[in-house]
Design a protein around this motif. Structure first.
Motif, PDB file in Angstrom:
ATOM      1  N   UNK A 446      20.863 -22.315 -13.106  1.00 12.30           N
ATOM      2  CA  UNK A 446      20.375 -23.454 -13.363  1.00 12.30           C
ATOM      3  C   UNK A 446      20.582 -24.283 -14.977  1.00 12.30           C
ATOM      4  N   UNK A 447      21.214 -23.411 -15.222  1.00 14.23           N
ATOM      5  CA  UNK A 447      21.763 -24.102 -16.536  1.00 14.23           C
ATOM      6  C   UNK A 447      22.240 -25.490 -16.458  1.00 14.23           C
ATOM      7  N   UNK A 448      23.568 -25.201 -15.226  1.00 13.47           N
ATOM      8  CA  UNK A 448      24.683 -26.086 -14.889  1.00 13.47           C
ATOM      9  C   UNK A 448      23.126 -27.393 -14.422  1.00 13.47           C
ATOM     10  N   UNK A 449      22.564 -26.977 -13.890  1.00  6.16           N
ATOM     11  CA  UNK A 449      21.566 -28.482 -13.374  1.00  6.16           C
ATOM     12  C   UNK A 449      20.737 -28.690 -14.093  1.00  6.16           C
ATOM     13  N   UNK A 450      20.319 -28.331 -15.272  1.00  7.23           N
ATOM     14  CA  UNK A 450      19.801 -28.775 -16.303  1.00  7.23           C
ATOM     15  C   UNK A 450      20.888 -29.262 -17.798  1.00  7.23           C
ATOM     16  N   UNK A 451      22.616 -29.213 -17.696  1.00  9.30           N
ATOM     17  CA  UNK A 451      23.141 -30.134 -17.939  1.00  9.30           C
ATOM     18  C   UNK A 451      23.908 -29.093 -19.215  1.00  9.30           C
ATOM     19  N   UNK A 452      23.403 -28.172 -19.097  1.00 16.35           N
ATOM     20  CA  UNK A 452      23.637 -27.267 -20.666  1.00 16.35           C
ATOM     21  C   UNK A 452      25.402 -26.405 -19.964  1.00 16.35           C
ATOM     22  N   UNK A 453      26.034 -26.304 -20.778  1.00 10.71           N
ATOM     23  CA  UNK A 453      27.649 -25.756 -20.581  1.00 10.71           C
ATOM     24  C   UNK A 453      27.783 -24.311 -21.156  1.00 10.71           C
ATOM     25  N   UNK A 454      28.699 -23.937 -21.275  1.00  7.53           N
ATOM     26  CA  UNK A 454      28.860 -22.450 -21.221  1.00  7.53           C
ATOM     27  C   UNK A 454      28.403 -22.549 -21.971  1.00  7.53           C
ATOM     28  N   UNK A 455      27.649 -20.522 -22.450  1.00  8.16           N
ATOM     29  CA  UNK A 455      26.859 -20.816 -23.433  1.00  8.16           C
ATOM     30  C   UNK A 455      27.735 -20.044 -24.592  1.00  8.16           C
ATOM     31  N   UNK A 456      28.237 -20.617 -26.443  1.00  6.86           N
ATOM     32  CA  UNK A 456      28.847 -20.263 -26.463  1.00  6.86           C
ATOM     33  C   UNK A 456      28.984 -19.377 -26.900  1.00  6.86           C
ATOM     34  N   UNK A 457      29.845 -18.576 -28.477  1.00  8.36           N
ATOM     35  CA  UNK A 457      30.455 -17.496 -29.016  1.00  8.36           C
ATOM     36  C   UNK A 457      29.893 -17.457 -30.327  1.00  8.36           C
ATOM     37  N   UNK A 458      29.248 -16.300 -30.653  1.00  9.29           N
ATOM     38  CA  UNK A 458      28.853 -16.712 -31.855  1.00  9.29           C
ATOM     39  C   UNK A 458      29.335 -16.986 -33.015  1.00  9.29           C
ATOM     40  N   UNK A 459      28.423 -18.298 -34.068  1.00 17.19           N
ATOM     41  CA  UNK A 459      29.479 -18.872 -34.955  1.00 17.19           C
ATOM     42  C   UNK A 459      29.575 -18.416 -35.793  1.00 17.19           C
ATOM     43  N   UNK A 460      28.991 -16.964 -36.568  1.00 16.85           N
ATOM     44  CA  UNK A 460      29.120 -15.858 -37.644  1.00 16.85           C
ATOM     45  C   UNK A 460      29.230 -15.030 -37.182  1.00 16.85           C
ATOM     46  N   UNK A 461      29.821 -14.161 -37.652  1.00 19.94           N
ATOM     47  CA  UNK A 461      29.458 -13.289 -37.709  1.00 19.94           C
ATOM     48  C   UNK A 461      28.612 -12.442 -38.810  1.00 19.94           C
ATOM     49  N   UNK A 462      27.010 -11.877 -37.907  1.00 23.41           N
ATOM     50  CA  UNK A 462      26.038 -11.831 -38.989  1.00 23.41           C
ATOM     51  C   UNK A 462      25.763 -11.011 -39.890  1.00 23.41           C
ATOM     52  N   UNK A 463      26.566  -9.713 -39.888  1.00 26.16           N
ATOM     53  CA  UNK A 463      26.382  -8.734 -40.611  1.00 26.16           C
ATOM     54  C   UNK A 463      27.420  -9.349 -42.084  1.00 26.16           C
ATOM     55  N   UNK A 464      28.778 -10.006 -41.604  1.00 23.50           N
ATOM     56  CA  UNK A 464      29.942  -9.761 -42.789  1.00 23.50           C
ATOM     57  C   UNK A 464      28.867 -11.573 -43.523  1.00 23.50           C
ATOM     58  N   UNK A 465      28.705 -12.083 -42.865  1.00 26.19           N
ATOM     59  CA  UNK A 465      27.499 -13.139 -43.661  1.00 26.19           C
ATOM     60  C   UNK A 465      26.457 -13.052 -44.331  1.00 26.19           C
ATOM     61  N   UNK A 466      25.670 -11.710 -43.342  1.00 25.54           N
ATOM     62  CA  UNK A 466      24.129 -11.204 -44.713  1.00 25.54           C
ATOM     63  C   UNK A 466      24.816 -10.253 -45.879  1.00 25.54           C
ATOM     64  N   UNK A 467      25.809  -9.845 -45.683  1.00 26.71           N
ATOM     65  CA  UNK A 467      26.835  -8.926 -46.403  1.00 26.71           C
ATOM     66  C   UNK A 467      26.565 -10.114 -47.903  1.00 26.71           C
ATOM     67  N   UNK A 468      27.918 -10.792 -47.756  1.00 32.00           N
ATOM     68  CA  UNK A 468      28.320 -12.430 -48.437  1.00 32.00           C
ATOM     69  C   UNK A 468      26.453 -12.837 -49.093  1.00 32.00           C
TER      70      UNK A 468
END
Ligand code: FAD
Length: 500
Positions: A446-468
């Motif tokens: 479905x995603x390919x038909x809609x023109x989406x590439x593969x789903x990205x890896x997380x851009x940040x580590x939520x736990x570390x960035x929240x702590x900082x």
């Protein structure tokens, strides 16, 4: 001739300036209803095409309403002062009646210019206060009193009257719609429609015993919020319905409940009605804060935060967040849903802003401005003040860092919302969408038909960035780093956004 000047309050019902101008047509002259499409305001960075399209739909209905009463709405393009000047040359203006509005600074500047022009021309300007917001030296009335007065008022509705003798003729023809400059951005296919009828439908359909009784339990999950929140915010933001009309609708439901429910059921309903009214109280409080601190539209409430996030602005993170490609499924689903529909529920808004400002450390005002264009119900007073609270730049002490993974597991446990808006993950089943090791690189037909590439890896580590973020904000507020226990950075307790 009098002008009934429509700015953001696009209604005739419960409109004190309309009523007063009509009432005074003998002493002040006939009434010309006016809406001005102002190029300077249309070009503001917080105005988008969807807002403009919504307003246009509302004006179409309003024009019909004026015609039914025997009048005509003048629509003009230009800065308001020059439009007024032009009208005044054709037919001298004696008085301008309008609402006093708590709105973005560009509109406030426009109001100041109109005030100065009126003074110069010795034209009376009547700005009627509303929403219970106190201006200048006034003190704010307690909500309970404001509410009691509002439900006791009989609200004027001119529908069905023949007021043709009181309306002025148009001094010149209305502008062509095709000449109105277009705001930036694209319209949204899934947004609410403009016009009084749509606002009226909410007043008639949402406010009943069943909806109000189940309201609190279903507003946090994006799977239930769509049908369980009132969705009245947009109509309040454009003044298509007044806060008093909403108060009276709640009061009506409670009265019906009183006559039809058992004592325990009625006590429960009262409790739920109070819960709903709390939100309208917050609305008023935020408008009041913005009225007194309009600078929060462009600067932080606590000045030590000014420029801090800006100095580390990461364009890539901003792009990933604003296009729904952060690799955190719940965040991306929220952003993509918002981009399509112009609305998401409150908890999701807070999660989106917390992720942007805490995890991605994006500047509060960049985030607020982008979301202003995405929210159809953009209400500057509420919007900018809440952004300050969620991003930790206000004097509100409790720090709310929403863990997007926990929010997703709590409010979309089986991932229906995520799969609906992130088609790359359509082939994962149930709670698999919450496992980041599985989602990174995922793709589907479905995603390919809609023109989406593969789903990205997380851009940040939520736990570390929240702590900082937590420790930096603590240091900026208190002058020393956070000495508290390490909670993994995510304060997941239920925040009370209403408390200022
Ligand atoms: C980051 C962020 C930005 C927001 N920006 C806006 C905005 O621009 N315009 C806007 O109207 N609301 C804003 N809100 C508040 C809230 O999310 C919306 O009012 C609500 O989701 C609108 O949907 P509804 O009408 O179905 O709300 P309901 O749940 O049915 O609530 C009824 C009414 O109460 C008021 N209300 C509800 N929640 C709040 C709140 N937290 N603060 C103040 N008033 C509230 C609104 O007028 C709303 O229409 C924002 C919240 C956050 C966290």
């Amino acid at each position: 001739m009098q002008i009934f000047w429509l700015k953001r309050n696009l209604r005739l019902q419960d409109s004190v300036p309309f009523f007063l101008s009509m009432k005074a047509s003998r002493s002040y002259g006939k009434v010309l209803p006016l809406y001005v499409h102002e190029p300077g305001l249309i070009a503001q960075p917080d105005v988008s095409r969807q807002h403009q399209a919504f307003i246009s739909e509302t004006l179409v209905e309003l024009s019909t309403e004026f015609e039914a009463l025997g009048g005509q709405l003048l629509q003009a393009i230009g800065e308001t002062v020059s439009v007024l000047e032009r009208i005044h040359r054709c037919s001298p203006i004696t008085r301008i009646c309008t609402h006093c509005e708590t709105t973005q600074n560009a509109q406030y500047e426009r109001d100041i210019a109109v005030r100065a022009w009126c003074r110069e021309k010795e034209i009376e300007l009547m700005e009627v206060e509303q929403n219970g917001v106190a201006r200048g030296k006034q003190s704010l009335e307690a909500f309970a009193e404001y509410f009691s007065r509002a439900i006791g008022n009989s609200l004027k509705d001119p529908t069905g009257a023949d007021l043709s003798q009181r309306f002025a003729r148009l001094p010149f023809t209305s502008c062509a719609i095709s000449d109105i400059p277009l705001a930036a951005g694209a319209d949204k296919p899934g947004r609410q429609r403009g016009g009084r009828q749509a606002g009226q439908d909410i007043l008639n359909n949402f406010f009943n015993v069943r909806n109000l009784s189940r309201y609190p339990s279903r507003i946090s999950s994006p799977n239930t919020a769509w049908a369980s929140c009132s969705r009245v915010s947009t109509y309040l933001a454009y003044g298509i319905v007044s806060d008093r009309e909403v108060f009276q609708a709640v009061d009506r439901v409670v009265s019906i409940g009183h006559g039809t429910l058992t004592a325990p059921e009625f006590a429960r309903l009262q409790n739920r009605a109070r819960f709903f009214l709390d939100r309208l109280n917050w609305r008023r409080q935020y408008l009041q804060v913005f009225e007194s601190h309009p600078h929060v539209e462009t600067r932080c409430m606590l000045p030590q935060f000014d420029g801090v996030r800006e100095a580390e602005f990461d364009e890539g993170l901003f792009l990933a967040w604003s296009t729904g490609r952060t690799g955190i499924p719940y965040i991306d689903a929220a952003m993509r849903c918002l981009r399509d529909c112009g609305w998401i529920n409150m908890r999701l808004r807070a999660t989106l802003v917390s992720f942007a400002t805490m995890n991605c450390w994006l500047p509060t005002h960049r985030v607020a401005q982008l979301l202003a264009t995405e929210f159809l119900d953009y209400e500057p007073g509420i919007h900018h003040v809440i952004h300050q609270i969620v991003s930790g730049t206000s004097d509100f002490q409790a720090l709310m860092i929403y863990d997007p993974m926990k929010q997703a597991r709590d409010h979309d446990p089986q991932g229906q919302f995520i799969r609906r808006w992130v088609p790359e993950l359509a082939d994962l089943s149930g709670a698999e969408v919450h496992e980041l090791a599985r989602t990174a690189g995922c793709h589907s037909r479905i995603a390919e038909d809609l023109g989406h590439g593969p789903y990205p890896a997380p851009v940040v580590d939520c736990k570390l960035t929240a702590k900082s973020a937590k420790s930096r904000i603590h240091a900026l507020k208190n002058g020393f780093p956070d000495p508290g226990r390490d909670s993994g950075g995510a304060n997941t307790s239920s925040p009370q956004l209403g408390l200022i």
